[in-house]
Structure formats: C-alpha cells, structure tokens
Scaffold this active site. Structure first.
Site, PDB file in Angstrom:
ATOM      1  N   ASN A   1      64.089  51.962  53.219  1.00 56.92           N
ATOM      2  CA  ASN A   1      65.435  52.515  53.448  1.00 56.92           C
ATOM      3  C   ASN A   1      65.936  52.356  54.874  1.00 56.92           C
ATOM      4  O   ASN A   1      67.134  52.258  55.099  1.00 56.92           O
ATOM      5  CB  ASN A   1      65.509  53.973  52.972  1.00 56.92           C
ATOM      6  CG  ASN A   1      64.607  54.888  53.749  1.00 56.92           C
ATOM      7  OD1 ASN A   1      63.582  54.484  54.308  1.00 56.92           O
ATOM      8  ND2 ASN A   1      64.969  56.152  53.806  1.00 56.92           N
TER       9      ASN A   1
ATOM     10  N   GLY B   1      56.845  56.927  53.781  1.00 58.35           N
ATOM     11  CA  GLY B   1      57.190  56.597  52.398  1.00 58.35           C
ATOM     12  C   GLY B   1      57.270  57.863  51.572  1.00 58.35           C
ATOM     13  O   GLY B   1      57.487  58.962  52.096  1.00 58.35           O
ATOM     14  N   SER B   2      57.062  57.705  50.285  1.00 55.27           N
ATOM     15  CA  SER B   2      57.275  58.829  49.380  1.00 55.27           C
ATOM     16  C   SER B   2      56.107  59.815  49.417  1.00 55.27           C
ATOM     17  O   SER B   2      54.979  59.462  49.761  1.00 55.27           O
ATOM     18  CB  SER B   2      57.441  58.301  47.955  1.00 55.27           C
ATOM     19  OG  SER B   2      56.249  57.632  47.566  1.00 55.27           O
TER      20      SER B   2
ATOM     21  N   GLU C   1      54.714  60.365  57.196  1.00 54.37           N
ATOM     22  CA  GLU C   1      56.124  60.780  57.238  1.00 54.37           C
ATOM     23  C   GLU C   1      56.638  60.622  55.817  1.00 54.37           C
ATOM     24  O   GLU C   1      56.868  59.501  55.367  1.00 54.37           O
ATOM     25  CB  GLU C   1      56.932  59.876  58.188  1.00 54.37           C
ATOM     26  CG  GLU C   1      56.485  59.893  59.630  1.00 54.37           C
ATOM     27  CD  GLU C   1      56.918  61.145  60.366  1.00 54.37           C
ATOM     28  OE1 GLU C   1      57.784  61.888  59.846  1.00 54.37           O
ATOM     29  OE2 GLU C   1      56.376  61.394  61.456  1.00 54.37           O
ATOM     30  N   LEU C   2      56.798  61.732  55.108  1.00 54.48           N
ATOM     31  CA  LEU C   2      57.085  61.637  53.672  1.00 54.48           C
ATOM     32  C   LEU C   2      58.512  62.107  53.369  1.00 54.48           C
ATOM     33  O   LEU C   2      59.353  62.126  54.244  1.00 54.48           O
ATOM     34  CB  LEU C   2      56.023  62.419  52.895  1.00 54.48           C
ATOM     35  CG  LEU C   2      54.577  62.056  53.272  1.00 54.48           C
ATOM     36  CD1 LEU C   2      53.586  62.857  52.443  1.00 54.48           C
ATOM     37  CD2 LEU C   2      54.322  60.566  53.127  1.00 54.48           C
TER      38      LEU C   2
ATOM     39  N   CYS D   1      65.418  60.187  54.221  1.00 55.67           N
ATOM     40  CA  CYS D   1      64.509  61.320  54.004  1.00 55.67           C
ATOM     41  C   CYS D   1      65.139  62.620  54.464  1.00 55.67           C
ATOM     42  O   CYS D   1      64.756  63.686  54.007  1.00 55.67           O
ATOM     43  CB  CYS D   1      63.196  61.070  54.726  1.00 55.67           C
ATOM     44  SG  CYS D   1      63.437  60.601  56.435  1.00 55.67           S
TER      45      CYS D   1
ATOM     46  N   GLU E   1      63.152  65.431  45.545  1.00 56.08           N
ATOM     47  CA  GLU E   1      63.989  64.637  46.443  1.00 56.08           C
ATOM     48  C   GLU E   1      64.944  63.808  45.589  1.00 56.08           C
ATOM     49  O   GLU E   1      64.495  63.060  44.724  1.00 56.08           O
ATOM     50  CB  GLU E   1      63.076  63.723  47.271  1.00 56.08           C
ATOM     51  CG  GLU E   1      63.810  62.846  48.238  1.00 56.08           C
ATOM     52  CD  GLU E   1      62.850  61.992  49.074  1.00 56.08           C
ATOM     53  OE1 GLU E   1      61.945  61.364  48.510  1.00 56.08           O
ATOM     54  OE2 GLU E   1      63.035  61.954  50.305  1.00 56.08           O
TER      55      GLU E   1
HETATM   56  P1  NAD Z   1      57.067  54.303  48.693  1.00 57.17           P
HETATM   57  O1  NAD Z   1      56.115  55.405  48.943  1.00 57.17           O
HETATM   58  O2  NAD Z   1      57.261  53.810  47.331  1.00 57.17           O
HETATM   59  O3  NAD Z   1      56.670  53.032  49.571  1.00 57.17           O
HETATM   60  C1  NAD Z   1      56.506  53.105  50.963  1.00 57.17           C
HETATM   61  C2  NAD Z   1      55.535  52.025  51.409  1.00 57.17           C
HETATM   62  O4  NAD Z   1      54.255  52.325  50.875  1.00 57.17           O
HETATM   63  C3  NAD Z   1      55.891  50.633  50.902  1.00 57.17           C
HETATM   64  O5  NAD Z   1      55.555  49.690  51.895  1.00 57.17           O
HETATM   65  C4  NAD Z   1      54.983  50.473  49.697  1.00 57.17           C
HETATM   66  O6  NAD Z   1      54.683  49.141  49.390  1.00 57.17           O
HETATM   67  C5  NAD Z   1      53.744  51.214  50.175  1.00 57.17           C
HETATM   68  N1  NAD Z   1      52.883  51.708  49.091  1.00 57.17           N
HETATM   69  C6  NAD Z   1      53.224  52.047  47.831  1.00 57.17           C
HETATM   70  N2  NAD Z   1      52.121  52.424  47.138  1.00 57.17           N
HETATM   71  C7  NAD Z   1      51.078  52.318  47.973  1.00 57.17           C
HETATM   72  C8  NAD Z   1      49.686  52.564  47.858  1.00 57.17           C
HETATM   73  N3  NAD Z   1      49.159  53.001  46.725  1.00 57.17           N
HETATM   74  N4  NAD Z   1      48.897  52.375  48.931  1.00 57.17           N
HETATM   75  C9  NAD Z   1      49.417  51.947  50.098  1.00 57.17           C
HETATM   76  N5  NAD Z   1      50.731  51.681  50.286  1.00 57.17           N
HETATM   77  C10 NAD Z   1      51.554  51.881  49.235  1.00 57.17           C
HETATM   78  O7  NAD Z   1      58.455  54.778  49.336  1.00 57.17           O
HETATM   79  P2  NAD Z   1      59.835  53.986  49.391  1.00 57.17           P
HETATM   80  O8  NAD Z   1      60.486  54.083  48.057  1.00 57.17           O
HETATM   81  O9  NAD Z   1      59.664  52.651  50.016  1.00 57.17           O
HETATM   82  O10 NAD Z   1      60.634  54.870  50.454  1.00 57.17           O
HETATM   83  C11 NAD Z   1      61.331  56.004  50.128  1.00 57.17           C
HETATM   84  C12 NAD Z   1      60.554  57.251  50.484  1.00 57.17           C
HETATM   85  O11 NAD Z   1      60.241  57.223  51.871  1.00 57.17           O
HETATM   86  C13 NAD Z   1      61.344  58.505  50.266  1.00 57.17           C
HETATM   87  O12 NAD Z   1      60.533  59.476  49.679  1.00 57.17           O
HETATM   88  C14 NAD Z   1      61.742  58.912  51.683  1.00 57.17           C
HETATM   89  O13 NAD Z   1      61.997  60.287  51.843  1.00 57.17           O
HETATM   90  C15 NAD Z   1      60.554  58.483  52.453  1.00 57.17           C
HETATM   91  N6  NAD Z   1      60.913  58.328  53.861  1.00 57.17           N
HETATM   92  C16 NAD Z   1      60.440  59.225  54.771  1.00 57.17           C
HETATM   93  C17 NAD Z   1      60.816  59.120  56.106  1.00 57.17           C
HETATM   94  C18 NAD Z   1      60.309  60.079  57.142  1.00 57.17           C
HETATM   95  O14 NAD Z   1      60.428  59.778  58.307  1.00 57.17           O
HETATM   96  N7  NAD Z   1      59.741  61.209  56.772  1.00 57.17           N
HETATM   97  C19 NAD Z   1      61.653  58.093  56.495  1.00 57.17           C
HETATM   98  C20 NAD Z   1      62.106  57.199  55.540  1.00 57.17           C
HETATM   99  C21 NAD Z   1      61.727  57.313  54.222  1.00 57.17           C
END
Ligand code: NAD
Length: 459
Positions: A137, A213-214, A233-234, A267, A362
């Site tokens: 994002n 990520g998530s 950072e979730l 996020c 979320e």
């Molecule tokens: P996601 O968790 O699907 O993916 C994030 C990253 O993790 C990607 O590079 C993905 O390929 C990798 N990934 C997925 N499964 C994995 C695994 N099993 N092992 C290791 N890596 C893995 O998230 P997304 O859809 O890309 O991003 C959106 C999420 O990120 C939302 O929940 C958002 O709130 C969060 N986010 C948090 C912040 C913050 O600073 N807290 C900032 C931006 C986004």
C-alpha cells in the site's frame, strides 16, 4: 525461473514481470549479504551518510517517473504517488542525518562501589543482516523506512517487497547502488510471501526481521522466525472521537483526508468515527458534502482524488462487509456501490452495530463508520474495543478530555485535534496490542537495528 506478472490495478494491464524467488534465492542472497554486512560495517559512517543523502536527492530528481510507476503499480492517485516519493526522499535524508549521530555513551562505572576502578563506554554495532518484508500500500516510503535506517546503521539488507509492487522497490535499490552503496549490501528477492518471505523469516543467519503487513501474517511470524529479533508493523482500525466541543469543520476535513486517502488502504486510515450523540447531525452536515465531492476514477488523472483498491477481491470484500453491516442495521449515508472492477465509492455508514465485522476488523477500504456515544468514558471504551492499537484521535477543545483520552486509549499514537492518519517520519511509530511490536521512525528503527556493546577497561 517462474515469473510473477505485475498488474496495474486500474487498467488490469501487465506492467512488468519479476522473478518468483524461492528459498534458494534467499539462500544466495544471505550468502552474498554476509560479505555485504562486512563491507557495510567497515564503511566509515560519513560514507553511509553520503550515500543516503545522495539517494534522497536522486529520488527527488527522478520523482516524476517514479510517481507514475507507483500509480501504475498501486492504483493510488498521481498526487498521492508524488507525495509518497517526496516522503521517501525525506526518510532517506533523515536516515542520513541520524546515521551521523549514531553513537554510544561513556559508562560511569565508578558510580557503584563494586565496579570502581574502571573506565568504559558502549557502542552501537550493526546487527549484520536485516531481513525486511513490506506491503503494497505504501511500497516506496515503507521500504525506505526499513532500508534507510538499516543501511544508516551499517547493516546489509535483504528485502522481500510485496508481490503486487516489486517494481518500485527495485527502482529504489537501483538508485542506492548508483549512489555508491556496495553491491552486496542490498538484495531484493521478489516473490510470494509463503515462499521467498517465509524463507527469509526462517533463515537462521538473518538475525533481525522487520515486517510490515497484515495482522494475520504478522502474528504468525515470531513463531516461524525462531531466535531472532523482530519488529512488526501490522494493521489497524483507527478510531477518532468527536466531542461536543470539537471544531466540526476541521474534524470533517480530517475525516475525509484520513478516511479516503489511498482509497482507505492505509494502516492508519480513519475507520471508526465515534461521535457524541448531540453533534451527530451537525457532523453529518459537514461531512457528507465533502465526501460526495471526492472525484473517484483514473488514478493517472491529475484531478482524481481517490483511486482504486488493489484488486477485485478487495472490492468484493468491502462490498460484502458493507452489505453485512447494513443487514445488521447500519444506515448507508453515501456511497455503498462498486464503480468498476476495483473502484468502490467513498462510503459513510451510520449506526454500525458495535459487533459488526467492519466495526471490529480492519476495513482497508474507503469506508468510514459513524458510531454514536454518550459519555467520554463510553467513547474511550469503544475506541479500545478492537484487537488493534495503532493510532487514535480526538477532536476537542477541552484539555481534560484530551488528556484523559491520551492516557486511556491503548495506541501507539494519540492525535489531539487531528485524525489518526497523522504520522511524522521522525516520530516513534508503531502499534500496541495486535497492531505490532517495536517501533519505526528513522531514529527508533535505527536503534532497533543495532546491538549495544560495552567496552570496559580495568585500570
Ligand atoms: P500481507 O500481510 O498480505 O503482506 C505483507 C508482506 O508480507 C508481503 O510482502 C507478503 O508477500 C508477505 N507475506 C505474506 N505472507 C507471508 C508469510 N507467510 N511469510 C512471510 N511473508 C509473508 O499485507 P498486505 O496486504 O501487503 O498489506 C496490507 C496490510 O499491511 C494491512 O493490514 C495494513 O494495515 C498493513 N500495514 C501496516 C502498516 C504499519 O505501519 N503498521 C503500514 C502499511 C500497511
């Protein structure tokens, strides 16, 4: 080697292909990064400072093509993309400045009788290899938030960018190399999370993992990662409290800015607006015209205010969540329709039941919920009633209300007279509860990415 097609979420066109990296690629990157870590550690601090500063300037010089690539990869508007490129340059500049000041302290050993007769100090040493995993994002600025501090602190980095947005990460890596970063200091392994990502998470020779990520993925990682340091950072479900003394115009402007930026896919998007009963109607009067005025559509168009969701499934999900909330009694004030395969209208729902999925999970979509409250205590309890604890906000002119909210809301940041979407790249940033572990924000990330070593001289 298998490839991953990178798609433009607005047009559906393929805009590039990247290798589908595997555990073998991660292994090769780790081998090379060992040498990179040695080189980075030996590099004088002023050289790291200079490389990061040069890369910041280069990002600025190349801003326009980079912004267009970001728009193509993410579907965020061109104006949002330009702001993200500028932000990434600021982050690298901050990392350069902080790198100059990274240092330890002397230790007053003789302040304790048992350790007198010694002089000593501690230094900050790089951890070695930093594994970084990033989401789609904010795929340039959030990469900069990991790579900048990691390199500034003298580490090598292996980056696994999101599979949807690898191209912009590769551009940043190119720029850093062109600005003098040693070849082996930064490796980008493109690929899927369960393959390349998991290999990086579980690799025993990667002593530090930083993941954005998530919540679903992030919460599994400490167990997968084993014995290593980790920052997470979730996700979030950010609340903002609107009290009767709030400046409603200012609040409405903030809600529109914070609720619909990047089509709600931040996020720290404004998701829940907790509004005191007596000002619900007045807030709605301020809010709705502003939401309805948002121009939704082609993210490349300079006049577009809100672009697309990342893919069809994200659009399917928000459609389902909104319908579910309405079936449970929520009132649709505006929006609620799909405008294209990945376009969803900016939506405001009122009186969403407190247990509805969209109220507790979320949303990550352009949906803002108005939820009435009676007392501030009730509002704070509601603000805290999710598994998340990233940012929160309160609009009030009453100092006591502001301080009570700041104290009682469990969050990484509480913004007074601002929406929770506020973030400065130099502040400590991160979540409480299931929103994360550890802090980013350039100086704080840099500190996390170093180890303290004490040196003691017995005299
Ligand atoms: P996601 O968790 O699907 O993916 C994030 C990253 O993790 C990607 O590079 C993905 O390929 C990798 N990934 C997925 N499964 C994995 C695994 N099993 N092992 C290791 N890596 C893995 O998230 P997304 O859809 O890309 O991003 C959106 C999420 O990120 C939302 O929940 C958002 O709130 C969060 N986010 C948090 C912040 C913050 O600073 N807290 C900032 C931006 C986004």
């Amino acid at each position: 080697m298998d490839a991953i097609a990178v798609l433009n979420p607005y047009t559906g066109e393929e805009i590039g292909r990247v290798p589908r990296g595997t555990a073998r690629d991660v292994e090769r990157a780790v081998q090379a990064a060992r040498e990179g870590a040695r080189q980075m550690r030996a590099l004088p601090q002023h050289r790291r400072v200079a490389i990061l500063a040069a890369a910041a300037q280069r990002l600025t010089a190349e801003a326009e093509p980079l912004a267009h690539l970001l728009t193509a990869e993410t579907g965020k508007t061109i104006r949002e993309a330009r702001a993200e490129v500028a932000r990434a340059a600021t982050i690298l500049q901050l990392a350069s400045e902080e790198a100059r000041h990274l240092h330890g302290e002397t230790i007053p050993f003789d302040a304790l009788p048992a350790t007198e007769g010694r002089k000593g100090f501690y230094v900050r040493e790089p951890v070695g290899i930093v594994g970084a995993i990033t989401p789609w994002n904010v795929p340039l600025a959030l990469v900069a938030h990991k790579v900048g501090p990691a390199l500034g602190a003298g580490n090598a980095v292996i980056l696994k960018p999101a599979e949807q947005t690898p191209l912009i990460a590769l551009q940043l890596a190119r720029i850093l190399r062109e600005c003098g970063l040693p070849e082996q200091a930064l490796h980008v392994v493109t690929g899927y999370g369960e393959e390349a990502g998991d290999a990086l998470v579980t690799h025993p020779d990667v002593p530090f993992l930083t993941f954005t990520g998530s919540r679903e993925v992030g919460m599994q990682l400490p167990a997968r990662a084993g014995y290593k340091r980790i920052t997470l950072e979730l996700g979030g479900n950010s609340p903002v409290i609107i009290t009767p003394s709030a400046d409603l115009e200012q609040a409405a402007e903030g809600i529109v800015r914070g609720g619909f930026a990047v089509a709600g896919q931040l996020c720290i998007s404004v998701q829940r607006v907790l509004v005191q009963e007596s000002v619900v109607d007045a807030l709605i009067r301020e809010l709705l015209p502003r939401v309805r005025a948002l121009r939704v559509g082609d993210p490349r168009d300079e006049h577009t205010d809100m672009g697309t969701l990342i893919h069809r499934h994200a659009c399917d999900r928000v459609e389902r969540d909104v319908q579910e909330a309405m079936a449970a009694g929520a009132i649709l004030l505006t929006g609620g329709q799909r405008l294209g395969p990945t376009l969803y209208a900016p939506t405001v729902l009122q009186n969403v039941p407190r247990q509805a999925r969209i109220a507790v999970e979320e949303a990550f979509a352009p949906v803002v919920l108005l939820m009435p409250y009676t007392t501030l205590e009730d509002a704070i309890a509601l603000a805290n009633a999710t598994a998340y604890g990233l940012n929160a906000g309160i609009f009030t002119r009453d100092l006591e209300e502001a301080l009570t909210a700041a104290q009682e809301i469990v969050a990484g940041t509480v913004c007074v007279n601002d929406v929770p979407t506020f973030r400065s790249d130099l502040m400590p940033y991160g979540g409480r509860k299931q929103s994360g572990l550890g802090r980013e924000g350039v100086r704080f990330a840099m500190e996390e990415m170093t180890e303290l070593k004490v040196v003691s001289f017995r005299l």
